[in-house]
Design a protein around this motif. Structure first.
Motif, PDB file in Angstrom:
ATOM      1  N   GLN A 273       0.837  -1.439   0.112  1.00 40.82           N
ATOM      2  CA  GLN A 273       0.076   0.093   0.099  1.00 40.82           C
ATOM      3  C   GLN A 273       0.877   1.109  -0.088  1.00 40.82           C
ATOM      4  OE1 GLN A 273      -1.991  -0.477   3.882  1.00 40.82           O
ATOM      5  NE2 GLN A 273      -0.338   0.422   4.877  1.00 40.82           N
ATOM      6  N   ARG A 274       0.283   2.220  -0.525  1.00 33.63           N
ATOM      7  CA  ARG A 274       1.101   3.636  -0.281  1.00 33.63           C
ATOM      8  C   ARG A 274      -0.101   4.760   0.167  1.00 33.63           C
ATOM      9  NH1 ARG A 274       4.608   5.995  -4.953  1.00 33.63           N
ATOM     10  NH2 ARG A 274       5.787   4.446  -4.344  1.00 33.63           N
ATOM     11  N   PRO A 275       0.195   5.568   1.113  1.00 27.56           N
ATOM     12  CA  PRO A 275       1.459   5.244   2.074  1.00 27.56           C
ATOM     13  C   PRO A 275       1.126   4.325   3.102  1.00 27.56           C
ATOM     14  CG  PRO A 275      -0.119   7.128   2.790  1.00 27.56           C
ATOM     15  CD  PRO A 275      -0.914   6.378   1.542  1.00 27.56           C
ATOM     16  N   GLY A 276       2.300   4.105   3.829  1.00 26.40           N
ATOM     17  CA  GLY A 276       2.104   3.106   4.960  1.00 26.40           C
ATOM     18  C   GLY A 276       2.970   1.760   4.824  1.00 26.40           C
ATOM     19  N   LYS A 277       3.610   1.680   3.736  1.00 27.56           N
ATOM     20  CA  LYS A 277       4.108   0.216   3.244  1.00 27.56           C
ATOM     21  C   LYS A 277       4.714  -0.518   4.482  1.00 27.56           C
ATOM     22  CE  LYS A 277       7.169  -1.693  -0.229  1.00 27.56           C
ATOM     23  NZ  LYS A 277       8.048  -1.069  -1.115  1.00 27.56           N
ATOM     24  N   GLY A 361       2.891  13.885  -0.803  1.00 24.19           N
ATOM     25  CA  GLY A 361       3.574  12.752  -0.362  1.00 24.19           C
ATOM     26  C   GLY A 361       3.148  12.349   1.373  1.00 24.19           C
ATOM     27  N   SER A 362       3.802  11.278   1.594  1.00 25.62           N
ATOM     28  CA  SER A 362       3.408  10.838   2.851  1.00 25.62           C
ATOM     29  C   SER A 362       4.267  11.607   4.105  1.00 25.62           C
ATOM     30  CB  SER A 362       3.884   9.328   3.389  1.00 25.62           C
ATOM     31  OG  SER A 362       5.098   9.230   2.857  1.00 25.62           O
ATOM     32  N   GLY A 363       4.887  12.835   3.675  1.00 29.46           N
ATOM     33  CA  GLY A 363       5.485  13.729   4.591  1.00 29.46           C
ATOM     34  C   GLY A 363       4.559  14.920   4.806  1.00 29.46           C
TER      35      GLY A 363
HETATM   36  O1  MOO Z   1       4.335   4.668   3.347  1.00 28.76           O
HETATM   37 MO1  MOO Z   1       5.597   5.870   3.161  1.00 28.76          MO
HETATM   38  O2  MOO Z   1       4.333   5.837   3.766  1.00 28.76           O
HETATM   39  O3  MOO Z   1       4.909   6.362   1.574  1.00 28.76           O
HETATM   40  O4  MOO Z   1       6.085   7.440   3.281  1.00 28.76           O
END
Ligand code: MOO
Ligand SMILES: Nc1nc2c(c(=O)[nH]1)N[C@H]1C(S)=C(S)[C@@H](COP(=O)(O)OP(=O)(O)OC[C@H]3O[C@@H](n4cnc5c(N)ncnc54)[C@H](O)[C@@H]3O)O[C@H]1N2
Ligand SMILES: [Mg+2]
Length: 396
Positions: A273-277, A361-363
């Motif tokens: 998954q994205r985000p949270g891989k 993005g995830s940041g």
């Molecule tokens: O999952 Mo990371 O969650 O894309 O930054």
């Protein structure tokens, strides 16, 4: 690596077994009811007068009578009175018990009262009108509320009416939210260039508080022994650990290893998954559950809504309907990952339309304030067309 479906299945197969606790009725809204609640009396408990006016015996009207001598008045809160002569009537007030010997109520607006005599102003009335019949809404011993209901004001009213002041509710697990990372400082501190104030644990704590789930926050630094010792101590006093950060491939990402060294068994690590891989999930021998969420703020946030929220509801026996929304604009995502697409929901003519606002993005947690939730776009698809319907997870 597991798929989102597999991860969901594993998480929802490792539930917390809640205990039952009592809370005061005044504090029970939003809590989850733990026991069935039955009607202690009929609803309503007596034939309740539903309009202010007069009560008569219908057959008298049917036989042509239009003027009724008023014997007396039956007020709400007075024990039931009795009509002495069926040819007469009694004044009755909303909420009163219907006097014995009467079966029909006529509103004041439909009669004219001169002295002690009421004369009907309307040509038709119906037998039994304006009476809220005993047991019409529920009968004594009927189940009014079942366990697993989130108590809303409507249920609070029912609990009050059956005399329950100490409400049995399910208790939430004792939960620790743990941030990790040497770059993270307190909210009250002034960061050096290379530092940031920690925000993930506050976000998760706030999301939990919104459903009445209390937690304690901790922070651990990136030294392996310190991580191990800290997690061990924290795990002693909590049923659930929600860790943020330190679960990826970095030299200082010690969390998975530390958890396994304190006998928390890994049930999966990494989800497609994205985000949270890099999401890690495990359970200790004592049944303590650990969600170790990737530290990027959007990952932590989304994993909470995607996995932990459904997990807590299922643990507390709450049945939540899955939500769906319509993608409002075409969207493309190529990687072979399930994509959690940030969206803003608008209700357009009764349809929930989801407008993509993917963010940076995830940041980019600043983007979370702009959106209402996310759509779950399946892994096997890469082109998503406006009009297609997908599962929707709400942040609000
Ligand atoms: O999952 Mo990371 O969650 O894309 O930054
Ligand atoms: N070589 C690879 N590097 C990374 C991968 C990968 O697969 N291979 N995955 C990336 C992904 S995806 C994510 S998500 C992150 C997850 O990293 P960690 O769980 O190890 O988290 P940290 O490294 O500790 O922190 C990541 C990032 O998030 C910030 N952070 C962490 N906690 C907080 C907090 N409480 N409040 C605010 N911000 C927080 C932290 O400062 C970092 O910037 O790994 C990628 N790397
Ligand atoms: Mg890392």
């Amino acid at each position: 690596m597991v798929t989102v479906e597999e991860a969901t299945h594993v998480v929802l197969s490792h539930l917390f077994k809640p205990t039952v606790t009592k809370v005061d009725l005044n504090d029970a809204v939003g809590r989850v009811l733990a026991e069935a609640v039955k009607a202690d009396r009929d609803f309503p408990p007596f034939n309740r007068v539903a309009m202010d006016g007069i009560a008569i015996w219908y057959d008298e009207w049917k036989n042509g009578k239009r003027e009724f001598y008023i014997e007396e008045t039956q007020g709400a809160g007075q024990p039931q009175k009795s009509l002495k002569d069926v040819q007469n009537c009694m004044e009755v007030m909303t909420g009163a018990i219907l006097p014995e010997g009467t079966d029909t109520v006529i509103r004041y607006e439909d009669v004219s009262i001169q002295g002690n005599v009421a004369t009907l102003l309307v040509d038709t009335i119906e037998e039994g009108q304006n009476i809220h019949v005993q047991g019409q809404d529920a009968e004594r011993n009927d189940t009014l509320l079942s366990p697993g209901i989130i108590l809303s004001p409507a249920e609070i009213a029912l609990l009050a009416s059956v005399g329950i002041i100490d409400v049995p509710v399910f208790s939430f697990p004792r939960t620790a939210i743990i941030s990790s990372g040497d770059e993270l400082i307190e909210v009250t501190e002034v960061p050096e260039l290379h530092q940031i104030r920690r925000s993930n644990t506050y976000a998760i704590d706030a999301a939990m508080k919104m459903i009445g789930w209390q937690s304690t926050q901790y922070h651990i630094y990136d030294q392996k022994d310190f991580v191990i010792d800290s997690l061990k101590v924290i795990a002693e006093d909590h049923d659930v650990l929600i860790v943020s950060g330190g679960v990826s491939k970095g030299k200082f990402d010690f969390i998975p290893e530390a958890l396994e060294s304190i006998n928390v068994k890994k049930l999966f690590h990494q989800v497609s998954q994205r985000p949270g891989k890099p999401f890690w999930f495990g359970e200790s021998k004592k049944g303590k559950i650990v969600f170790a969420l990737p530290g990027n703020p959007v990952s932590t946030y989304m994993c909470f809504y995607r996995y932990i929220l459904p997990w807590i509801w299922k643990s507390l026996h709450v049945k939540k309907e899955e939500q769906y929304a319509v993608l409002a604009k075409d969207f493309t995502f190529q990687p072979k990952l399930t994509y959690f697409l940030q969206v803003t929901i608008k209700n357009e003519g009764g349809r929930l339309m989801a407008y993509p606002d993917a963010g940076g993005g995830s940041g980019d947690f600043a983007n979370l304030k702009n959106v209402t939730g996310f759509l779950e776009l399946p892994l096997e698809q890469s082109i998503f067309k406006a009009g297609e319907v997908f599962p929707y997870y709400s942040f609000r």
